[in-house]
Scaffold this motif. Structure first.
Motif, PDB file in Angstrom:
ATOM      1  N   LYS A  50       0.851  -1.291  -0.496  1.00  0.00           N
ATOM      2  CA  LYS A  50      -0.419  -0.014  -0.234  1.00  0.00           C
ATOM      3  C   LYS A  50       0.802   1.474  -0.375  1.00  0.00           C
ATOM      4  CE  LYS A  50      -3.703   2.210   2.573  1.00  0.00           C
ATOM      5  NZ  LYS A  50      -4.768   2.122   1.660  1.00  0.00           N
ATOM      6  N   TYR A  51       1.690   1.842   0.897  1.00  0.00           N
ATOM      7  CA  TYR A  51       2.186   2.146   1.206  1.00  0.00           C
ATOM      8  C   TYR A  51       3.775   2.456   1.057  1.00  0.00           C
ATOM      9  CZ  TYR A  51      -0.837   3.341   3.930  1.00  0.00           C
ATOM     10  OH  TYR A  51      -1.995   3.283   4.823  1.00  0.00           O
ATOM     11  N   GLY A  52       4.471   1.125   0.016  1.00  0.00           N
ATOM     12  CA  GLY A  52       5.976   1.121  -0.365  1.00  0.00           C
ATOM     13  C   GLY A  52       6.965   1.014   0.020  1.00  0.00           C
ATOM     14  N   THR A  53       6.964   0.851   1.587  1.00  0.00           N
ATOM     15  CA  THR A  53       7.677   0.705   2.615  1.00  0.00           C
ATOM     16  C   THR A  53       8.311  -0.961   3.048  1.00  0.00           C
ATOM     17  OG1 THR A  53       6.185   2.430   4.442  1.00  0.00           O
ATOM     18  CG2 THR A  53       8.014   0.905   5.583  1.00  0.00           C
ATOM     19  N   ARG A  54       9.375  -1.016   2.789  1.00  0.00           N
ATOM     20  CA  ARG A  54      10.237  -1.544   3.020  1.00  0.00           C
ATOM     21  C   ARG A  54      10.491  -2.119   3.982  1.00  0.00           C
ATOM     22  NH1 ARG A  54      12.208   2.107  -0.374  1.00  0.00           N
ATOM     23  NH2 ARG A  54      14.092   2.473   0.551  1.00  0.00           N
ATOM     24  N   ILE A  55      10.367  -3.460   4.580  1.00  0.00           N
ATOM     25  CA  ILE A  55      10.232  -3.565   5.969  1.00  0.00           C
ATOM     26  C   ILE A  55      11.413  -5.195   5.798  1.00  0.00           C
ATOM     27  CG2 ILE A  55       9.149  -4.649   7.910  1.00  0.00           C
ATOM     28  CD1 ILE A  55       6.625  -2.626   6.856  1.00  0.00           C
ATOM     29  N   ARG A  56      12.327  -5.020   6.842  1.00  0.00           N
ATOM     30  CA  ARG A  56      12.782  -6.100   7.264  1.00  0.00           C
ATOM     31  C   ARG A  56      12.446  -6.324   8.487  1.00  0.00           C
ATOM     32  NH1 ARG A  56      18.186  -7.413   9.868  1.00  0.00           N
ATOM     33  NH2 ARG A  56      18.257  -9.365   9.265  1.00  0.00           N
ATOM     34  N   ILE A  57      12.181  -8.385   8.551  1.00  0.00           N
ATOM     35  CA  ILE A  57      12.343  -9.165   9.673  1.00  0.00           C
ATOM     36  C   ILE A  57      13.005  -9.838  10.010  1.00  0.00           C
ATOM     37  CG2 ILE A  57      10.732 -10.430  10.821  1.00  0.00           C
ATOM     38  CD1 ILE A  57       8.238  -8.970   9.053  1.00  0.00           C
ATOM     39  N   GLN A  58      13.234  -9.070  11.671  1.00  0.00           N
ATOM     40  CA  GLN A  58      14.607 -10.206  12.238  1.00  0.00           C
ATOM     41  C   GLN A  58      14.173 -11.316  13.255  1.00  0.00           C
ATOM     42  OE1 GLN A  58      17.595  -7.709  13.444  1.00  0.00           O
ATOM     43  NE2 GLN A  58      18.217  -8.452  14.966  1.00  0.00           N
ATOM     44  N   PRO A  59      14.005 -12.467  12.928  1.00  0.00           N
ATOM     45  CA  PRO A  59      13.489 -13.092  14.133  1.00  0.00           C
ATOM     46  C   PRO A  59      14.122 -13.429  15.200  1.00  0.00           C
ATOM     47  CG  PRO A  59      14.643 -13.560  11.653  1.00  0.00           C
ATOM     48  CD  PRO A  59      14.514 -12.962  11.394  1.00  0.00           C
ATOM     49  N   SER A  60      13.625 -13.643  16.143  1.00  0.00           N
ATOM     50  CA  SER A  60      14.709 -14.990  16.974  1.00  0.00           C
ATOM     51  C   SER A  60      13.808 -14.954  18.324  1.00  0.00           C
ATOM     52  CB  SER A  60      15.829 -13.306  18.229  1.00  0.00           C
ATOM     53  OG  SER A  60      16.358 -13.675  19.491  1.00  0.00           O
ATOM     54  N   GLY A  61      15.254 -16.676  18.392  1.00  0.00           N
ATOM     55  CA  GLY A  61      14.352 -17.388  19.919  1.00  0.00           C
ATOM     56  C   GLY A  61      14.208 -17.316  20.906  1.00  0.00           C
ATOM     57  N   SER A  62      14.790 -15.443  21.470  1.00  0.00           N
ATOM     58  CA  SER A  62      14.734 -15.319  22.688  1.00  0.00           C
ATOM     59  C   SER A  62      14.249 -13.901  22.514  1.00  0.00           C
ATOM     60  CB  SER A  62      16.278 -15.436  23.107  1.00  0.00           C
ATOM     61  OG  SER A  62      17.111 -14.192  22.249  1.00  0.00           O
ATOM     62  N   SER A  63      13.861 -13.649  23.997  1.00  0.00           N
ATOM     63  CA  SER A  63      12.822 -12.376  24.493  1.00  0.00           C
ATOM     64  C   SER A  63      14.490 -10.879  24.632  1.00  0.00           C
ATOM     65  CB  SER A  63      13.052 -12.824  26.015  1.00  0.00           C
ATOM     66  OG  SER A  63      11.809 -13.318  26.027  1.00  0.00           O
ATOM     67  N   ILE A  64      15.760 -11.751  25.080  1.00  0.00           N
ATOM     68  CA  ILE A  64      16.438 -10.655  24.658  1.00  0.00           C
ATOM     69  C   ILE A  64      17.061 -10.342  22.790  1.00  0.00           C
ATOM     70  CG2 ILE A  64      18.699  -9.277  24.995  1.00  0.00           C
ATOM     71  CD1 ILE A  64      18.614 -11.269  27.442  1.00  0.00           C
ATOM     72  N   GLY A  65      16.676 -11.186  22.599  1.00  0.00           N
ATOM     73  CA  GLY A  65      16.989 -10.953  21.413  1.00  0.00           C
ATOM     74  C   GLY A  65      16.412 -10.794  20.376  1.00  0.00           C
ATOM     75  N   ARG A  66      14.590 -10.555  20.797  1.00  0.00           N
ATOM     76  CA  ARG A  66      13.468  -9.081  19.343  1.00  0.00           C
ATOM     77  C   ARG A  66      13.445  -8.250  20.415  1.00  0.00           C
ATOM     78  NH1 ARG A  66      11.397 -14.207  20.934  1.00  0.00           N
ATOM     79  NH2 ARG A  66      10.623 -13.871  22.977  1.00  0.00           N
ATOM     80  N   LEU A  67      13.780  -7.913  22.022  1.00  0.00           N
ATOM     81  CA  LEU A  67      14.392  -6.608  22.881  1.00  0.00           C
ATOM     82  C   LEU A  67      15.365  -5.748  22.340  1.00  0.00           C
ATOM     83  CD1 LEU A  67      12.487  -4.618  23.864  1.00  0.00           C
ATOM     84  CD2 LEU A  67      13.137  -5.862  26.654  1.00  0.00           C
ATOM     85  N   GLN A  68      16.435  -6.235  21.980  1.00  0.00           N
ATOM     86  CA  GLN A  68      18.342  -5.206  22.512  1.00  0.00           C
ATOM     87  C   GLN A  68      17.410  -4.736  21.061  1.00  0.00           C
ATOM     88  OE1 GLN A  68      19.839  -6.116  24.409  1.00  0.00           O
ATOM     89  NE2 GLN A  68      22.273  -5.423  23.831  1.00  0.00           N
ATOM     90  N   PRO A  69      17.492  -6.002  19.796  1.00  0.00           N
ATOM     91  CA  PRO A  69      17.238  -4.517  18.993  1.00  0.00           C
ATOM     92  C   PRO A  69      16.666  -2.946  18.524  1.00  0.00           C
ATOM     93  CG  PRO A  69      16.818  -6.728  17.830  1.00  0.00           C
ATOM     94  CD  PRO A  69      16.689  -6.502  19.159  1.00  0.00           C
ATOM     95  N   VAL A  70      15.370  -3.215  19.431  1.00  0.00           N
ATOM     96  CA  VAL A  70      14.091  -2.398  19.708  1.00  0.00           C
ATOM     97  C   VAL A  70      15.344  -1.278  20.582  1.00  0.00           C
ATOM     98  CG1 VAL A  70      12.039  -1.377  20.353  1.00  0.00           C
ATOM     99  CG2 VAL A  70      12.088  -3.682  19.061  1.00  0.00           C
TER     100      VAL A  70
END
Length: 369
Positions: A50-70
Motif C-alpha cells: 500500500k505504501y511502498g515501505t520496505r520492511i525487514r523482519i529480524q527473527p529471534s528465539g529469545s526475549s532479549i534477542g527480540r527486544l535488544q534491537p528495539v
C-alpha cells in the motif's frame, strides 16, 4: 540470520513519506514458523504493497534477542510477547544490573491464546499428568518459560516435578513434541509446528485449564498475573465444535521505544488500520488485529501517545482506557525511579546483594502506588 524483506513498486502505491511512515523499517519477531513471525510478515507485506515501505523482519528465539534491537534502535518495532511486561517491570531476565525497567510503549496488540499441548497418542490428558514427563523450555526466553511454569503451578507442580528439557530456540521447543524430544510444550494455538503435529499420525491435544478451578487459578496467577481464562475456538485441533479451555494474553504486541516520534507512532497505527483488509485473512486469528480489539487495554505496556491520538480520532479510546493508561504509566514511572535508587545503592555490591536491593526497592515503589 534469516530475514524477510518486503517491498512494493513505489510508482503504484502512495509513498511511505506521504503516509508519515519511514521509507524502510526493521521489525523484530519470534522465530520463523511462529505466529508472531507470520503475522508480522503479513502486516509488513500489506504496508509494502500500500505504501511502498520496505520492511525487514529480524527473527529471534529469545526475549532479549527480540527486544535488544528495539532498545538499541536497530529495529523500530518489536512484535513481542510477555517479555514486554517483564521488561517494563524489571523482573526475570530484566532484573539484572544491565537492564532494569525499560521505557517501552505499545502501538497495538491482539488478544492471543496460550496453552500446553501434547501428542494425542501419549496418554497425557490433564496438567497433573505432566508429573515426571519431559516438558520443553526455551533458553533465554522467560516469556515462554514463566507461562509453562504457571501451567505447572495450576496443577500444583513445579519444574522439579517434571523433566525440564531446555531447547535453544522457541521453534525447536515447539517442534520437540512431534520429534519425540519432549512430551509437552507450551505455545500459542496457531504456529505451523502445532498444525504439523495435528496433521501427523500422533495428533494433538491441548491440556484443559478449567476456568472454575479457583485454587488452580490462584496458584497460576501467583506466577503469571497477566493471564485470564479463555475458551479458544481457533487453532490446531481446536474449533467451535471442539474448543479448548486455555489462557488469554496479548501476543503479538507491536512494541516501540517511548521516544518514538508521536507522528511516526500515529502513522504506524493508522497504516495498521488502513491495511487491515489486506492482511485480515492471512491467518485465522488476524481478525483480532481490528483496532477496537487490538487497540484497547489491558496490555503489557502503556500505549504510545501517537497511537492514542489515532484511537481517539477513530472513537475507540475511552475515558476508562485513558485511566488505565495513566495508572500503567504511574506504575512504570515508579519502578524506573526505584531502579535509579537501586543503581546508586547497589554500586559496588555483588549481583546477589544488588538483586536483594532491587527486590526491596521494587516492593516499596509498588506499595506506594
Amino acid at each position: 540470520m534469516a530475514a524477510v524483506a518486503v517491498a512494493a513498486a513505489m510508482g503504484m502505491t502512495p509513498s511511505a513519506f506521504a503516509q508519515g511512515l519511514p521509507d524502510s523499517m526493521t521489525w523484530s519477531a519470534y522465530d520463523v514458523g511462529s505466529a508472531g513471525y507470520a503475522e508480522a510478515s503479513a502486516i509488513a507485506d500489506a504496508f509494502g504493497k500500500k505504501y511502498g515501505t520496505r520492511i525487514r523482519i529480524q527473527p529471534s528465539g529469545s526475549s532479549i534477542g527480540r527486544l535488544q534491537p528495539v532498545l538499541t534502535k536497530r529495529a523500530e518495532i518489536g512484535f513481542l510477547a510477555t517479555e514486554t511486561f517483564f521488561a517494563t517491570e524489571g523482573v526475570h531476565d530484566f532484573s539484572e544490573r544491565r537492564w532494569g525497567p525499560q521505557d517501552l510503549r505499545a502501538i497495538a496488540g491482539r488478544p492471543g491464546a496460550f496453552g500446553v499441548f501434547t501428542a494425542g497418542d501419549n496418554g497425557i490428558k490433564q496438567l497433573k499428568d505432566l508429573k515426571g514427563k519431559r516438558v520443553a523450555f526455551v533458553a533465554g526466553n522467560p516469556s515462554v518459560n514463566v507461562k509453562c511454569e504457571a501451567f505447572l503451578s495450576f496443577a500444583g507442580l513445579s519444574r522439579s516435578d517434571v523433566e525440564a528439557v531446555t531447547f535453544p530456540t522457541y521453534g525447536a521447543a515447539m517442534s520437540s513434541v512431534a520429534q519425540g524430544l519432549s512430551d509437552a510444550s507450551c505455545t500459542t494455538t496457531t504456529p505451523s509446528q502445532v498444525y504439523e503435529l495435528e496433521q501427523s499420525p500422533k495428533g494433538i491435544r491441548w491440556l484443559d485449564v478449567p476456568p472454575d478451578d479457583k485454587e488452580g487459578w490462584a496458584r497460576l496467577k501467583a506466577v503469571a498475573p497477566f493471564f485470564q481464562p479463555l475458551r479458544e475456538t481457533v487453532g490446531a485441533g481446536i474449533s467451535e465444535a471442539k474448543p479448548a479451555n486455555i489462557l488469554a494474553y496479548r501476543y503479538p504486541i507491536m512494541v516501540v521505544r517511548a521516544d518514538m516520534d508521536d507522528n511516526t507512532a500515529y502513522a504506524v497505527i493508522k497504516a495498521l488500520d488502513e491495511t487491515y483488509g489486506m492482511y485480515k485473512d492471512a491467518t485465522k486469528v488476524m481478525p483480532r488485529w481490528k483496532l477496537d480489539v487490538a487497540g484497547t487495554p489491558s496490555i503489557d505496556a502503556p500505549f504510545h501517545p501517537g497511537a492514542i491520538r489515532y484511537l481517539k480520532e477513530k472513537g475507540i479510546w475511552t475515558a476508562e482506557h485513558q485511566q488505565w493508561n495513566d495508572d500503567r504509566m504511574a506504575r512504570l514511572t515508579a519502578l524506573r525511579g526505584a531502579w535509579a535508587k537501586t543503581l546508586v545503592e547497589g554500586k559496588g555490591k555483588s549481583d546477589e546483594e544488588f538483586g536483594k536491593i532491587w527486590d526491596a526497592q521494587r516492593a516499596m515503589a509498588l506499595k506506594a502506588l
